[in-house]
Enzyme design. Structure first.
Site, PDB file in Angstrom:
ATOM      1  N   ARG A  27      -3.095  -3.841  10.054  1.00  0.00           N
ATOM      2  CA  ARG A  27      -3.053  -2.674   9.027  1.00  0.00           C
ATOM      3  C   ARG A  27      -4.737  -2.173   8.832  1.00  0.00           C
ATOM      4  O   ARG A  27      -5.275  -1.419   7.987  1.00  0.00           O
ATOM      5  CB  ARG A  27      -2.708  -3.334   7.659  1.00  0.00           C
ATOM      6  CG  ARG A  27      -1.474  -2.505   7.163  1.00  0.00           C
ATOM      7  CD  ARG A  27      -1.244  -3.221   5.790  1.00  0.00           C
ATOM      8  NE  ARG A  27      -0.136  -2.416   4.746  1.00  0.00           N
ATOM      9  CZ  ARG A  27       0.949  -2.832   4.787  1.00  0.00           C
ATOM     10  NH1 ARG A  27       1.643  -3.613   5.576  1.00  0.00           N
ATOM     11  NH2 ARG A  27       1.756  -2.248   3.859  1.00  0.00           N
ATOM     12  N   LYS A  50       8.987   2.562   7.890  1.00  0.00           N
ATOM     13  CA  LYS A  50       8.572   1.691   8.946  1.00  0.00           C
ATOM     14  C   LYS A  50       9.757   0.680   9.011  1.00  0.00           C
ATOM     15  O   LYS A  50      10.080   0.103  10.188  1.00  0.00           O
ATOM     16  CB  LYS A  50       7.126   0.942   9.052  1.00  0.00           C
ATOM     17  CG  LYS A  50       6.086   1.860   9.121  1.00  0.00           C
ATOM     18  CD  LYS A  50       4.583   1.329   8.619  1.00  0.00           C
ATOM     19  CE  LYS A  50       4.538   0.405   7.538  1.00  0.00           C
ATOM     20  NZ  LYS A  50       4.479   1.358   6.225  1.00  0.00           N
ATOM     21  N   ARG A  60      10.512  -3.434  -6.232  1.00  0.00           N
ATOM     22  CA  ARG A  60       9.017  -4.233  -5.940  1.00  0.00           C
ATOM     23  C   ARG A  60       7.945  -3.925  -7.240  1.00  0.00           C
ATOM     24  O   ARG A  60       7.716  -2.757  -7.438  1.00  0.00           O
ATOM     25  CB  ARG A  60       8.658  -3.980  -4.630  1.00  0.00           C
ATOM     26  CG  ARG A  60       9.365  -4.767  -3.684  1.00  0.00           C
ATOM     27  CD  ARG A  60       9.255  -4.253  -2.284  1.00  0.00           C
ATOM     28  NE  ARG A  60       7.731  -4.187  -1.758  1.00  0.00           N
ATOM     29  CZ  ARG A  60       7.327  -3.739  -0.716  1.00  0.00           C
ATOM     30  NH1 ARG A  60       8.266  -3.377   0.532  1.00  0.00           N
ATOM     31  NH2 ARG A  60       6.023  -3.636  -0.516  1.00  0.00           N
ATOM     32  N   ARG A 119      -2.286   2.061  -3.381  1.00  0.00           N
ATOM     33  CA  ARG A 119      -1.677   1.725  -1.845  1.00  0.00           C
ATOM     34  C   ARG A 119      -1.945   2.830  -1.019  1.00  0.00           C
ATOM     35  O   ARG A 119      -2.301   2.658   0.211  1.00  0.00           O
ATOM     36  CB  ARG A 119      -0.283   1.065  -1.875  1.00  0.00           C
ATOM     37  CG  ARG A 119      -0.049  -0.174  -2.611  1.00  0.00           C
ATOM     38  CD  ARG A 119       1.363  -0.418  -2.787  1.00  0.00           C
ATOM     39  NE  ARG A 119       1.818  -0.934  -1.358  1.00  0.00           N
ATOM     40  CZ  ARG A 119       3.420  -1.070  -1.197  1.00  0.00           C
ATOM     41  NH1 ARG A 119       3.829  -0.598  -2.171  1.00  0.00           N
ATOM     42  NH2 ARG A 119       3.702  -1.320   0.090  1.00  0.00           N
ATOM     43  N   ARG A 133      12.929   3.010  -3.919  1.00  0.00           N
ATOM     44  CA  ARG A 133      13.264   2.011  -2.951  1.00  0.00           C
ATOM     45  C   ARG A 133      13.642   0.807  -3.848  1.00  0.00           C
ATOM     46  O   ARG A 133      13.164   0.366  -4.841  1.00  0.00           O
ATOM     47  CB  ARG A 133      11.890   1.551  -2.204  1.00  0.00           C
ATOM     48  CG  ARG A 133      12.119   0.237  -1.547  1.00  0.00           C
ATOM     49  CD  ARG A 133      11.251   0.187  -0.266  1.00  0.00           C
ATOM     50  NE  ARG A 133       9.636  -0.094  -0.719  1.00  0.00           N
ATOM     51  CZ  ARG A 133       8.719  -0.121   0.094  1.00  0.00           C
ATOM     52  NH1 ARG A 133       9.041  -0.174   1.385  1.00  0.00           N
ATOM     53  NH2 ARG A 133       7.507  -0.309  -0.382  1.00  0.00           N
TER      54      ARG A 133
HETATM   55  P1  ADP Z   1       7.864   1.131   4.742  1.00  0.00           P
HETATM   56  O1  ADP Z   1       8.495  -0.178   5.591  1.00  0.00           O
HETATM   57  O2  ADP Z   1       7.372   2.041   5.603  1.00  0.00           O
HETATM   58  O3  ADP Z   1       6.988   0.853   3.535  1.00  0.00           O
HETATM   59  P2  ADP Z   1      10.712   1.486   4.029  1.00  0.00           P
HETATM   60  O4  ADP Z   1      11.407   1.364   5.270  1.00  0.00           O
HETATM   61  O5  ADP Z   1      10.820   0.420   3.307  1.00  0.00           O
HETATM   62  O6  ADP Z   1       9.085   1.951   4.259  1.00  0.00           O
HETATM   63  O7  ADP Z   1      11.192   3.065   3.408  1.00  0.00           O
HETATM   64  C1  ADP Z   1      10.771   3.173   2.136  1.00  0.00           C
HETATM   65  C2  ADP Z   1      11.856   4.062   1.154  1.00  0.00           C
HETATM   66  O8  ADP Z   1      12.342   5.107   1.841  1.00  0.00           O
HETATM   67  C3  ADP Z   1      13.186   2.705   1.411  1.00  0.00           C
HETATM   68  O9  ADP Z   1      13.727   3.027  -0.051  1.00  0.00           O
HETATM   69  C4  ADP Z   1      13.874   3.616   2.390  1.00  0.00           C
HETATM   70  O10 ADP Z   1      15.383   3.295   2.055  1.00  0.00           O
HETATM   71  C5  ADP Z   1      13.807   5.107   2.371  1.00  0.00           C
HETATM   72  N1  ADP Z   1      13.747   5.772   3.463  1.00  0.00           N
HETATM   73  C6  ADP Z   1      13.436   5.113   4.937  1.00  0.00           C
HETATM   74  N2  ADP Z   1      13.399   6.198   5.762  1.00  0.00           N
HETATM   75  C7  ADP Z   1      13.847   7.386   4.981  1.00  0.00           C
HETATM   76  C8  ADP Z   1      13.994   8.791   5.564  1.00  0.00           C
HETATM   77  N3  ADP Z   1      14.043   9.270   6.872  1.00  0.00           N
HETATM   78  N4  ADP Z   1      14.396   9.693   4.608  1.00  0.00           N
HETATM   79  C9  ADP Z   1      14.584   9.323   3.246  1.00  0.00           C
HETATM   80  N5  ADP Z   1      14.344   8.055   2.794  1.00  0.00           N
HETATM   81  C10 ADP Z   1      14.064   7.110   3.601  1.00  0.00           C
HETATM   82  P1  AMP Z   2       4.650  -3.900   3.135  1.00  0.00           P
HETATM   83  O1  AMP Z   2       5.833  -4.587   2.694  1.00  0.00           O
HETATM   84  O2  AMP Z   2       4.426  -3.768   4.542  1.00  0.00           O
HETATM   85  O3  AMP Z   2       4.642  -2.729   2.110  1.00  0.00           O
HETATM   86  O4  AMP Z   2       3.712  -4.921   2.552  1.00  0.00           O
HETATM   87  C1  AMP Z   2       3.534  -5.176   1.151  1.00  0.00           C
HETATM   88  C2  AMP Z   2       1.980  -5.597   0.639  1.00  0.00           C
HETATM   89  O5  AMP Z   2       1.517  -6.895   1.563  1.00  0.00           O
HETATM   90  C3  AMP Z   2       0.783  -4.635   1.007  1.00  0.00           C
HETATM   91  O6  AMP Z   2       0.499  -3.767   0.213  1.00  0.00           O
HETATM   92  C4  AMP Z   2      -0.346  -5.714   1.144  1.00  0.00           C
HETATM   93  O7  AMP Z   2      -0.843  -6.159  -0.034  1.00  0.00           O
HETATM   94  C5  AMP Z   2       0.244  -7.035   1.980  1.00  0.00           C
HETATM   95  N1  AMP Z   2       0.223  -6.935   3.236  1.00  0.00           N
HETATM   96  C6  AMP Z   2       1.459  -6.766   4.278  1.00  0.00           C
HETATM   97  N2  AMP Z   2       1.048  -6.626   5.515  1.00  0.00           N
HETATM   98  C7  AMP Z   2      -0.310  -6.780   5.525  1.00  0.00           C
HETATM   99  C8  AMP Z   2      -1.357  -6.875   6.344  1.00  0.00           C
HETATM  100  N3  AMP Z   2      -1.053  -6.594   7.777  1.00  0.00           N
HETATM  101  N4  AMP Z   2      -2.666  -7.049   6.131  1.00  0.00           N
HETATM  102  C9  AMP Z   2      -2.933  -7.235   4.650  1.00  0.00           C
HETATM  103  N5  AMP Z   2      -2.032  -7.155   3.824  1.00  0.00           N
HETATM  104  C10 AMP Z   2      -0.896  -7.054   4.376  1.00  0.00           C
END
Ligand code: ADP
Ligand code: AMP
Length: 214
Positions: A88, A13, A160, A171, A127
Site C-alpha cells: 500500500r 479487490k 465496519r 482513506r 458494504r
Molecule cells: P476492497 O477489498 O477493494 O476494499 P470490497 O471487495 O470489499 O473492496 O468491495 C467493496 C464493496 O463493494 C463491497 O460491499 C462489495 O460487495 C461491493 N462490490 C465489489 N465489487 C463490486 C462491483 N463490481 N459492483 C458493485 N459492488 C461491488
Molecule cells: P482493507 O481491509 O484492505 O480495506 O484495510 C483496512 C485497513 O487496514 C486500512 O485502512 C489500513 O488502516 C490497514 N491496512 C491494511 N493493509 C495495510 C497495509 N498494507 N499497510 C498499512 N495499513 C494497512
C-alpha cells in the site's frame, strides 16, 4: 501465479481476490483481514493496528512488511497467492521486491481495479462484513438472502467502523497520496494490468481471468 490486487479502498479487490483464490486454488492474503483477526483476538499487533485503522490511516510499514514476507514463504504459497491490500506504499512494494529477489521469485501480475472516487463512498457505506467468517456483502449490489445475516455462516453482519462516511474520505485521501503511486511502480516493472471495476462483479472477474489467461 503470484498476483497483487491494486485499487482504491472499496474498489472490489477483496471480492475479486476471493473469487480468484477459489478458481486458482491459491491463498488469498489480505492484510486488512489479518489486522482485523488480530483486533478480534486482542493481540498486541491488533491493539497497535486498531489505533491507525480507526482513523483511516495506514498501519506503519514496520508492522506490516515482515508479516507479509513471512506469510508468502509458507507452504501453501508455493503454487502462488493473491495479495489484497498489500503493498500500500512504495516502501512496502520495495520491501516485497527485495524479499522476492532474495527468494529468486517475482510477482506475475499487478491488477488495478479501476473505480472512480464518486462510486467509492456508496460501495463502502453499503458494504457489510460478517463478524463470524469475514465474508463481505453489499446491501444493494451483493445482498444476503436474509437481511443482516451471513449466507455462509449465519452470523451477524456489521458496517465496519472504518467504512463510516467520515473515515472513507480520509482513506481515499490516503489512497491517492500513498498507494496510487504503486500503479506506476508496477507499470515500470511491466506487470500492470488494468480492469474496469465499475461493472458487475462477475464481469470484473471475467475481465481479470481473461487478462491472466491471455
Ligand atoms: P476492497 O477489498 O477493494 O476494499 P470490497 O471487495 O470489499 O473492496 O468491495 C467493496 C464493496 O463493494 C463491497 O460491499 C462489495 O460487495 C461491493 N462490490 C465489489 N465489487 C463490486 C462491483 N463490481 N459492483 C458493485 N459492488 C461491488
Ligand atoms: P482493507 O481491509 O484492505 O480495506 O484495510 C483496512 C485497513 O487496514 C486500512 O485502512 C489500513 O488502516 C490497514 N491496512 C491494511 N493493509 C495495510 C497495509 N498494507 N499497510 C498499512 N495499513 C494497512
Amino acid at each position: 501465479m503470484k498476483i497483487i490486487m491494486l485499487g482504491a479502498p472499496g474498489a472490489g479487490k477483496g471480492t475479486q481476490a476471493k473469487m480468484l483464490a477459489d478458481k486458482y486454488e491459491i491463498p488469498h492474503i489480505s492484510t486488512g483481514d489479518i489486522f482485523r483477526a488480530n483486533i478480534k483476538n486482542e493481540t498486541e499487533l491488533g491493539k497497535k493496528a486498531k489505533e491507525y485503522m480507526d482513523k483511516g490511516l495506514l498501519v506503519p510499514d514496520e508492522l506490516t512488511c515482515n508479516l507479509v514476507v513471512d506469510r508468502i514463504q509458507q507452504e501453501d504459497c508455493k503454487k502462488g497467492y493473491i495479495l489484497d491490500g498489500f503493498p500500500r506504499t512504495i516502501p512496502q512494494a520495495e520491501a516485497l521486491d527485495k524479499a522476492l529477489t532474495e527468494l529468486n521469485d517475482k510477482i506475475d501480475y499487478a491488477i488495478n481495479v479501476e473505480v472512480p472516487d464518486e462510486n467509492i463512498v456508496g460501495r463502502m457505506s453499503g458494504r457489510r462484513a460478517c463478524v463470524g467468517c469475514g465474508a463481505t456483502y453489499h446491501i444493494v449490489y451483493n445482498p444476503t438472502k436474509e437481511e443482516g445475516i451471513c449466507d455462509r455462516c449465519g452470523k451477524e453482519l456489521i458496517l465496519r467502523d472504518d467504512d463510516k462516511p467520515e473515515t472513507v474520505q480520509k482513506r481515499l485521501n490516503v489512497y491517492h497520496e500513498q498507494t496510487q503511486p504503486l500503479i506506476d511502480f508496477y507499470k515500470n516493472k511491466g506487470v500492470l494490468k488494468e480492469v474496469d471495476g465499475t461493472v458487475d462483479m462477475n464481469d470484473v472477474f471475467n475481465a481479470i481471468v481473461k487478462v491472466l489467461e491471455s
